[in-house]
Design a protein around this motif. Structure first.
Motif, PDB file in Angstrom:
ATOM      1  N   ASP A 196      14.827   4.140   9.373  1.00 51.31           N
ATOM      2  CA  ASP A 196      13.830   3.816   8.342  1.00 51.31           C
ATOM      3  C   ASP A 196      12.495   4.499   8.641  1.00 51.31           C
ATOM      4  O   ASP A 196      11.813   4.998   7.733  1.00 51.31           O
ATOM      5  CB  ASP A 196      13.656   2.299   8.168  1.00 51.31           C
ATOM      6  CG  ASP A 196      13.347   1.550   9.459  1.00 51.31           C
ATOM      7  OD1 ASP A 196      13.704   2.063  10.550  1.00 51.31           O
ATOM      8  OD2 ASP A 196      12.777   0.449   9.381  1.00 51.31           O
ATOM      9  N   GLY A 197      12.123   4.586   9.922  1.00 54.44           N
ATOM     10  CA  GLY A 197      10.868   5.252  10.275  1.00 54.44           C
ATOM     11  C   GLY A 197      10.896   6.718   9.878  1.00 54.44           C
ATOM     12  O   GLY A 197       9.961   7.243   9.269  1.00 54.44           O
ATOM     13  N   ASN A 246      16.119  -0.947  10.219  1.00 49.57           N
ATOM     14  CA  ASN A 246      15.918  -2.066  11.158  1.00 49.57           C
ATOM     15  C   ASN A 246      14.457  -2.521  11.194  1.00 49.57           C
ATOM     16  O   ASN A 246      14.039  -3.214  12.104  1.00 49.57           O
ATOM     17  CB  ASN A 246      16.413  -1.683  12.562  1.00 49.57           C
ATOM     18  CG  ASN A 246      15.853  -0.330  13.010  1.00 49.57           C
ATOM     19  OD1 ASN A 246      14.878   0.163  12.438  1.00 49.57           O
ATOM     20  ND2 ASN A 246      16.462   0.254  14.025  1.00 49.57           N
ATOM     21  N   SER A 300      11.840  -1.117  12.007  1.00 50.52           N
ATOM     22  CA  SER A 300      11.359  -0.926  13.373  1.00 50.52           C
ATOM     23  C   SER A 300      11.440   0.529  13.794  1.00 50.52           C
ATOM     24  O   SER A 300      12.326   1.263  13.373  1.00 50.52           O
ATOM     25  CB  SER A 300      12.261  -1.785  14.276  1.00 50.52           C
ATOM     26  OG  SER A 300      12.134  -1.440  15.614  1.00 50.52           O
ATOM     27  N   TRP A 301      10.518   0.928  14.667  1.00 60.67           N
ATOM     28  CA  TRP A 301      10.692   2.149  15.454  1.00 60.67           C
ATOM     29  C   TRP A 301      11.469   1.711  16.693  1.00 60.67           C
ATOM     30  O   TRP A 301      10.918   1.576  17.788  1.00 60.67           O
ATOM     31  CB  TRP A 301       9.328   2.726  15.847  1.00 60.67           C
ATOM     32  CG  TRP A 301       8.604   3.413  14.724  1.00 60.67           C
ATOM     33  CD1 TRP A 301       9.163   4.097  13.685  1.00 60.67           C
ATOM     34  CD2 TRP A 301       7.183   3.512  14.540  1.00 60.67           C
ATOM     35  NE1 TRP A 301       8.183   4.618  12.870  1.00 60.67           N
ATOM     36  CE2 TRP A 301       6.962   4.276  13.380  1.00 60.67           C
ATOM     37  CE3 TRP A 301       6.087   3.039  15.262  1.00 60.67           C
ATOM     38  CZ2 TRP A 301       5.682   4.563  12.911  1.00 60.67           C
ATOM     39  CZ3 TRP A 301       4.817   3.331  14.793  1.00 60.67           C
ATOM     40  CH2 TRP A 301       4.620   4.082  13.629  1.00 60.67           C
ATOM     41  N   GLU A 302      12.750   1.484  16.480  1.00 58.58           N
ATOM     42  CA  GLU A 302      13.534   0.746  17.466  1.00 58.58           C
ATOM     43  C   GLU A 302      13.677   1.481  18.792  1.00 58.58           C
ATOM     44  O   GLU A 302      13.625   0.886  19.861  1.00 58.58           O
ATOM     45  CB  GLU A 302      14.920   0.444  16.875  1.00 58.58           C
ATOM     46  CG  GLU A 302      15.727  -0.542  17.677  1.00 58.58           C
ATOM     47  CD  GLU A 302      15.044  -1.886  17.817  1.00 58.58           C
ATOM     48  OE1 GLU A 302      14.518  -2.411  16.817  1.00 58.58           O
ATOM     49  OE2 GLU A 302      15.035  -2.420  18.949  1.00 58.58           O
ATOM     50  N   PHE A 309      19.379   3.648   8.468  1.00 58.37           N
ATOM     51  CA  PHE A 309      19.461   2.601   9.494  1.00 58.37           C
ATOM     52  C   PHE A 309      18.163   1.789   9.392  1.00 58.37           C
ATOM     53  O   PHE A 309      17.181   2.082  10.065  1.00 58.37           O
ATOM     54  CB  PHE A 309      19.578   3.212  10.886  1.00 58.37           C
ATOM     55  CG  PHE A 309      20.895   3.871  11.178  1.00 58.37           C
ATOM     56  CD1 PHE A 309      21.431   4.833  10.334  1.00 58.37           C
ATOM     57  CD2 PHE A 309      21.602   3.537  12.334  1.00 58.37           C
ATOM     58  CE1 PHE A 309      22.651   5.437  10.623  1.00 58.37           C
ATOM     59  CE2 PHE A 309      22.814   4.137  12.626  1.00 58.37           C
ATOM     60  CZ  PHE A 309      23.342   5.089  11.767  1.00 58.37           C
TER      61      PHE A 309
HETATM   62 MG    MG Z   1      14.053   2.070  12.569  1.00 54.91          MG
END
Ligand code: MG
Ligand code: TPW
Length: 542
Positions: free
Chosen positions: A428-429, A455, A457-459, A453
């Motif tokens: 997503d980022g 989430n 988040s910058w997972e 993907f």
């Molecule tokens: Mg992400």
């Protein structure tokens, strides 16, 4: 014929099949002539990073030159990160930039888009390219164009051509062919002999292939060499997807502690490790359990061959591979002692459980097994580690330079250049950076399947900085945005929805298909989870 026509003919003769670009006033005459000549299709996108990534992926996927055309200053500076990535990852990307005409430069006025001096852009590109020319003289243009374009192919790195805006329509002679470089025959022979004697002396030889074998179009020849030598082959992390369609004794991809232990054991215990076109980087070798002694390895990279303390310069990898093939007779292949475990092709259960990245790789594996191969384009993030869990498919990804924003425009570049429908894997980022380029898919004749993907988040960063709030993203509704960009969006919350949406997306042609896959923050793909564990273990003192 004019300068633009000659330039386009030369690009086409060197494999280019299209030009990605965004015009500006300094580039309008160039774009006008490109459109008028109709020699190569002009594919315009929304933002220069998209242009650069698409052109880079086009070159990676089909071989030959990729071409990005931009305007002076704001356009060319916007392209910088993508050219840096192409330099790092060995992509022959040609940057065509418009520029002020000589009489404008002499006007004494500051010109719009100018930074420090009119040469600031040139100087910046010196750092990002292996050769450059300013086409300000129609008589000298043919020889300059030939030199620069052939340098891009020979060295497999970006080059830069600056075209003052009074030049595109000027009469111009044909661009010559540069005669191929012929390496010193004795040096080549000595190197090939030494290399083979080292391999033959080894008890446990292994061949690791890297991106150069794709860039120089050597996959079939290298597969043949591996068969004749009868030694197991692995790809580097960045080389994932190489030999996907070649008949080679391929064991898998070396990922150190993050990967298949059988492959890691093979590589780390090898006593004759031949690195053929592999970038010796931290992403390729950073998480090894046992430090690989590179001095004991044979490294073939960037026209050099290094074995122990011997270095052979100016030996292009293609010449070396041919010299090796000449010396190794086409005998019966030796017993293939290593057979990779077949990738599981069972789809995830169609239940109401939340989706994990592991479910995504399983679902894609099942899809590809059922319907045949599709190329993958991946961004940076957990999506790239998920790509490592997808069976051996063609893959373009920024595995070493690791820039975000690559996936979506790269997928467009792959489809425009090869006609093959890709699967795009993107976080997503990263989607927030360049996902908008999907709005151009319809116009480019592209209908990728895009797996976001999501989430919130910058997972990947969170895994290294678990307490921080700055890695939180908002939950964007990407599924709802798809229609506005001319595609179909599918919100995916459960494994049943994942399987159904993927099947529907595959069956629907002509519009891009976006699966907005809502993941729980903190849930990683199996490969990224192992990678994080390995990095933490290696960076932690005993
Ligand atoms: Mg992400
Ligand atoms: C152009 C640094 C590496 S990974 C990452 C960042 C910010 C987070 C990626 O988030 P995304 O994927 O796309 O949601 P995931 O799976 O981690 O949640 N700017 C650029 N490139 C890089 N590599 C960074 C910052 C970075």
């Amino acid at each position: 014929m004019n300068l633009t026509t000659r330039l386009l003919q030369a690009l086409k003769a060197r494999g280019a099949t299209e030009i990605f670009g965004i015009p500006g006033d300094f580039a309008l005459p160039l774009f006008r002539e490109i459109e008028r000549s109709a020699l190569l299709p002009l594919v315009t996108l929304s933002h220069e990073p998209g242009v650069g990534f698409a052109a880079d992926a086009a070159a990676r996927a089909r071989g030959g030159l990729g071409v990005a055309a931009v305007t002076y200053g704001a356009g060319a500076f916007n392209l910088v990160n993508t050219v840096a990535g192409a330099y790092a990852e060995r992509v022959p990307l040609v940057v065509l930039s418009g520029a002020p005409a000589a009489h404008e430069a002499a006007s004494g006025l500051l010109l719009h888009h100018q930074v420090k001096t009119l040469d600031s852009q040139w100087r910046l590109y010196e750092e990002l390219t292996v050769d450059r020319a300013r086409l300000d003289d129609a008589d000298r243009a043919p020889e300059r164009i030939a030199r620069v374009l052939d340098a891009a192919l020979a060295r497999s790195r970006p080059v830069y051509l600056e075209i003052p805006r009074d030049m595109p329509g000027r009469p111009c002679a044909a661009v010559p062919q540069t005669p191929p470089f012929v390496p010193d025959a004795q040096r080549l022979a000595a190197c090939a002999d030494e290399l083979l004697s080292r391999l033959r002396a080894a008890q446990r030889p292994v061949l690791m292939v890297g991106v150069e074998i794709r860039r120089y179009g050597l996959e079939a020849r290298v597969a043949e060499l591996a068969r004749r030598l009868g030694i197991p082959v692995v790809t580097s992390f960045m080389g994932r997807g190489l030999l996907a369609h070649a008949d080679a004794p391929l064991v898998g991809t070396y990922l150190g502690l993050a990967g298949d232990p059988v492959v890691s054991e093979l590589v780390e215990r090898a006593d004759g490790l031949l690195l053929l076109g592999v970038i010796v980087s931290d992403t390729n070798f950073g998480v090894s359990a046992r430090r690989i002694d590179l001095r004991g390895a044979i490294q073939v990279y960037d026209d050099n061959v290094v074995m122990g303390h011997h270095v052979y310069h100016e030996l292009p990898i293609a010449s070396l591979v041919e010299a090796l093939l000449e010396r190794v007779p086409a005998l019966a292949p030796s017993t293939a002692a290593y057979t990779p475990a077949p990738a599981s092709v069972a789809p995830p259960p169609a239940d109401d459980e939340p989706v994990t990245p592991g479910d995504i790789s399983a679902a894609v594996n099942a899809l590809l097994h059922e319907h045949g191969p599709m190329p993958l384009a991946s961004d940076m993030g957990d999506c790239l580690f998920t790509a490592m869990d997808i069976g051996h498919a063609e893959l373009v990804a920024p595995g070493y330079y690791a820039t975000m924003g690559y996936g979506v425009p790269a997928g467009l570049g792959v489809q425009v250049a090869t006609g093959q429908r890709p699967i795009i894997l993107v976080g997503d980022g990263a989607f927030q950076m360049t996902g908008w380029e999907l709005g151009n898919a319809r116009r480019c004749g592209c209908d990728p399947i895009v797996l976001v993907f999501n989430n919130a988040s910058w997972e990947m960063l969170r895994t290294f900085e678990p307490g921080a709030h700055f890695n939180d993203l908002d939950r964007w509704d990407f599924a709802a945005m798809a229609a506005g960009m001319g595609g179909d969006g599918h919100a995916v919350n459960t494994r049943a929805e994942l399987v159904a949406a993927l099947a529907l997306a595959h069956a629907t042609r002509g519009r891009f298909q976006l699966l907005d896959i809502r993941l729980t923050p903190g849930v990683l793909s199996p490969t990224l989870a192992r990678f994080v564990k390995a990095v933490k273990r290696l960076s932690m003192p005993e």
